[in-house]
Design a protein around this motif. Sequence first.
Motif, PDB file in Angstrom:
ATOM      1  N   PRO A 297     -89.119 -42.763 -40.937  1.00 17.42           N
ATOM      2  CA  PRO A 297     -89.146 -41.546 -41.775  1.00 17.42           C
ATOM      3  C   PRO A 297     -89.346 -41.859 -43.265  1.00 17.42           C
ATOM      4  N   LEU A 298     -88.607 -42.850 -43.770  1.00 12.48           N
ATOM      5  CA  LEU A 298     -88.745 -43.205 -45.189  1.00 12.48           C
ATOM      6  C   LEU A 298     -90.111 -43.822 -45.465  1.00 12.48           C
ATOM      7  N   ALA A 299     -90.574 -44.683 -44.543  1.00 14.13           N
ATOM      8  CA  ALA A 299     -91.878 -45.322 -44.718  1.00 14.13           C
ATOM      9  C   ALA A 299     -93.005 -44.298 -44.696  1.00 14.13           C
ATOM     10  N   ALA A 300     -92.868 -43.244 -43.887  1.00 14.74           N
ATOM     11  CA  ALA A 300     -93.899 -42.219 -43.796  1.00 14.74           C
ATOM     12  C   ALA A 300     -94.086 -41.505 -45.124  1.00 14.74           C
ATOM     13  N   LEU A 301     -93.036 -41.489 -45.936  1.00 14.52           N
ATOM     14  CA  LEU A 301     -93.125 -40.830 -47.242  1.00 14.52           C
ATOM     15  C   LEU A 301     -93.531 -41.803 -48.349  1.00 14.52           C
ATOM     16  N   LEU A 302     -92.890 -42.974 -48.397  1.00 16.26           N
ATOM     17  CA  LEU A 302     -93.063 -43.874 -49.525  1.00 16.26           C
ATOM     18  C   LEU A 302     -94.279 -44.789 -49.409  1.00 16.26           C
ATOM     19  N   SER A 303     -94.572 -45.281 -48.206  1.00 15.47           N
ATOM     20  CA  SER A 303     -95.665 -46.250 -48.062  1.00 15.47           C
ATOM     21  C   SER A 303     -97.023 -45.695 -48.495  1.00 15.47           C
ATOM     22  N   PRO A 304     -97.406 -44.473 -48.046  1.00 15.61           N
ATOM     23  CA  PRO A 304     -98.690 -43.938 -48.531  1.00 15.61           C
ATOM     24  C   PRO A 304     -98.718 -43.762 -50.047  1.00 15.61           C
ATOM     25  N   LEU A 305     -97.591 -43.338 -50.639  1.00 20.29           N
ATOM     26  CA  LEU A 305     -97.542 -43.191 -52.089  1.00 20.29           C
ATOM     27  C   LEU A 305     -97.755 -44.527 -52.780  1.00 20.29           C
ATOM     28  N   LEU A 306     -97.151 -45.587 -52.227  1.00 20.58           N
ATOM     29  CA  LEU A 306     -97.297 -46.913 -52.808  1.00 20.58           C
ATOM     30  C   LEU A 306     -98.733 -47.413 -52.682  1.00 20.58           C
ATOM     31  N   VAL A 307     -99.321 -47.237 -51.503  1.00 22.12           N
ATOM     32  CA  VAL A 307    -100.703 -47.695 -51.270  1.00 22.12           C
ATOM     33  C   VAL A 307    -101.683 -46.946 -52.164  1.00 22.12           C
ATOM     34  N   PHE A 308    -101.564 -45.625 -52.222  1.00 23.41           N
ATOM     35  CA  PHE A 308    -102.488 -44.828 -53.039  1.00 23.41           C
ATOM     36  C   PHE A 308    -102.243 -45.053 -54.529  1.00 23.41           C
ATOM     37  N   GLY A 309    -100.984 -45.302 -54.904  1.00 21.75           N
ATOM     38  CA  GLY A 309    -100.688 -45.612 -56.303  1.00 21.75           C
ATOM     39  C   GLY A 309    -101.322 -46.923 -56.738  1.00 21.75           C
ATOM     40  N   MET A 310    -101.261 -47.923 -55.875  1.00 18.81           N
ATOM     41  CA  MET A 310    -101.894 -49.201 -56.191  1.00 18.81           C
ATOM     42  C   MET A 310    -103.408 -49.057 -56.244  1.00 18.81           C
ATOM     43  N   ALA A 311    -103.976 -48.254 -55.348  1.00 16.63           N
ATOM     44  CA  ALA A 311    -105.421 -48.026 -55.363  1.00 16.63           C
ATOM     45  C   ALA A 311    -105.846 -47.372 -56.674  1.00 16.63           C
ATOM     46  N   TRP A 312    -105.054 -46.412 -57.148  1.00 18.17           N
ATOM     47  CA  TRP A 312    -105.357 -45.766 -58.427  1.00 18.17           C
ATOM     48  C   TRP A 312    -105.286 -46.778 -59.563  1.00 18.17           C
ATOM     49  N   THR A 313    -104.279 -47.669 -59.531  1.00 20.22           N
ATOM     50  CA  THR A 313    -104.161 -48.702 -60.559  1.00 20.22           C
ATOM     51  C   THR A 313    -105.365 -49.627 -60.548  1.00 20.22           C
ATOM     52  N   PHE A 314    -105.785 -50.054 -59.350  1.00 17.25           N
ATOM     53  CA  PHE A 314    -106.983 -50.894 -59.232  1.00 17.25           C
ATOM     54  C   PHE A 314    -108.202 -50.193 -59.840  1.00 17.25           C
ATOM     55  N   ALA A 315    -108.366 -48.910 -59.516  1.00 15.00           N
ATOM     56  CA  ALA A 315    -109.522 -48.160 -60.006  1.00 15.00           C
ATOM     57  C   ALA A 315    -109.490 -48.039 -61.524  1.00 15.00           C
ATOM     58  N   HIS A 316    -108.306 -47.775 -62.073  1.00 13.46           N
ATOM     59  CA  HIS A 316    -108.165 -47.648 -63.526  1.00 13.46           C
ATOM     60  C   HIS A 316    -108.494 -48.962 -64.225  1.00 13.46           C
ATOM     61  N   GLU A 317    -107.948 -50.071 -63.711  1.00  8.41           N
ATOM     62  CA  GLU A 317    -108.213 -51.379 -64.312  1.00  8.41           C
ATOM     63  C   GLU A 317    -109.689 -51.754 -64.188  1.00  8.41           C
ATOM     64  N   LEU A 318    -110.297 -51.394 -63.080  1.00 11.76           N
ATOM     65  CA  LEU A 318    -111.705 -51.704 -62.871  1.00 11.76           C
ATOM     66  C   LEU A 318    -112.585 -50.956 -63.861  1.00 11.76           C
ATOM     67  N   ARG A 319    -112.271 -49.675 -64.098  1.00 13.54           N
ATOM     68  CA  ARG A 319    -113.050 -48.906 -65.073  1.00 13.54           C
ATOM     69  C   ARG A 319    -112.930 -49.507 -66.466  1.00 13.54           C
ATOM     70  N   GLN A 320    -111.708 -49.888 -66.854  1.00 10.84           N
ATOM     71  CA  GLN A 320    -111.512 -50.501 -68.165  1.00 10.84           C
ATOM     72  C   GLN A 320    -112.284 -51.812 -68.273  1.00 10.84           C
ATOM     73  N   ARG A 321    -112.206 -52.630 -67.207  1.00 12.72           N
ATOM     74  CA  ARG A 321    -112.878 -53.924 -67.234  1.00 12.72           C
ATOM     75  C   ARG A 321    -114.394 -53.753 -67.366  1.00 12.72           C
ATOM     76  N   ARG A 322    -114.944 -52.799 -66.642  1.00  7.83           N
ATOM     77  CA  ARG A 322    -116.384 -52.573 -66.702  1.00  7.83           C
ATOM     78  C   ARG A 322    -116.820 -52.130 -68.092  1.00  7.83           C
ATOM     79  N   GLU A 323    -116.007 -51.275 -68.742  1.00  6.25           N
ATOM     80  CA  GLU A 323    -116.358 -50.778 -70.063  1.00  6.25           C
ATOM     81  C   GLU A 323    -116.501 -51.912 -71.076  1.00  6.25           C
ATOM     82  N   TRP A 324    -115.624 -52.909 -70.961  1.00  5.47           N
ATOM     83  CA  TRP A 324    -115.636 -53.992 -71.943  1.00  5.47           C
ATOM     84  C   TRP A 324    -116.547 -55.144 -71.527  1.00  5.47           C
TER      85      TRP A 324
END
Length: 259
Positions: free
Chosen positions: A217-244
Motif C-alpha cells: 500500500p505505501l509503495a503504491a503511493l510513494l514509489s511512483p512519486l519517487l520515480v516520476f520525481g527523479m525523471a523530472w529532475t533528470f529532464a530539468h538537468e538535461l535541459r540546463q546542460r544542453r543550454e550551456w
Amino acid sequence: MNDLTLVELRTLVERAVRPVRTTAAQKMRMREELLAHLTAIFEEELTANPNESLALVRAAQRFGNIEELTEQLQDSVSRAQSVGAYLETFLQSPCPTEAFTFLGAARYASRVSVFVLAFNLVVLIVLFPWMLLQGEFDTGRHLLFAIAWPVALAAFMFGLFFLSLWVLHAQSSRAWTQTAIIAALSTLLVPAVTFAVVAVIVFDVKTGWESARTTLPLAALLSPLLVFGMAWTFAHELRQRREWVSLEVDSIVARLSES
C-alpha cells in the motif's frame, strides 16, 4: 537586451566555467552567479552607451581575463567537490537520458547500484569489528542480514534509476501507455526487494511474501512519486546542460574582436 546578446554573455561565462573540474551542480551555480554579475556589468555599460555591441565589448573587458578567471574558479573548488566530480565521471553513462536504450539505461543504473553496494560493504567492513565486540553477530542470520541489506539497497537503486530513465524517455516520446506501465511496475519495486531480503534471511518464502504484502500500500503511493520525481529532475538537468554545452565557446573571442 536581445536574445543574441544574451547568448554572447552566456558564452563568455561558459568559456570561463567549462574547464573547471567540479561537480555539475557546482558548475551550474558558478554559471548562474557569473551570468548575473556579467549581466549587471553589461547593463551598466548599456546605460552609459546604448550601442549593444560596444556595451558587450566593454562588459567583456571588465569581466576580466578568462583564463585567470578559470584558475580562480578552480582554486575555489573544495576537495569534496573534486571527489564528487570524479564520482560523477564514473557514474556518467553514454547519455541514456538523451538517447534512451534499455542497454544504456541498464548500464547507468548498474554503475549507480555498484557504487551503492561498494559503499555499504565498505561501511560494513569498517563497522564489523565493533559489531563483533557488541555481540551483533551472535547468529549466522545476523551476518546474512548485514550482507543482504547492501545487496537489496543496490538492487532497489538499480530499479529506481532504470525506471526513472524509462519514464523520461516515455514522457519525451509522449508514450502514455508506457508511462502507465512504468507507474505500475514502480509499485512492485519495494515489495520485490522486501520479499527477496526477508525470504533469504528467514529461509521462508511465505514469510517473505507476507512482508512484501505489508509494504505494497505505501509503495503504491510513494514509489511512483519517487520515480516520476527523479525523471523530472533528470529532464530539468538535461535541459540546463544542453543550454550551456551547446554554446560555441571558442568563437566568442573572435566575434568580440570583430566588434
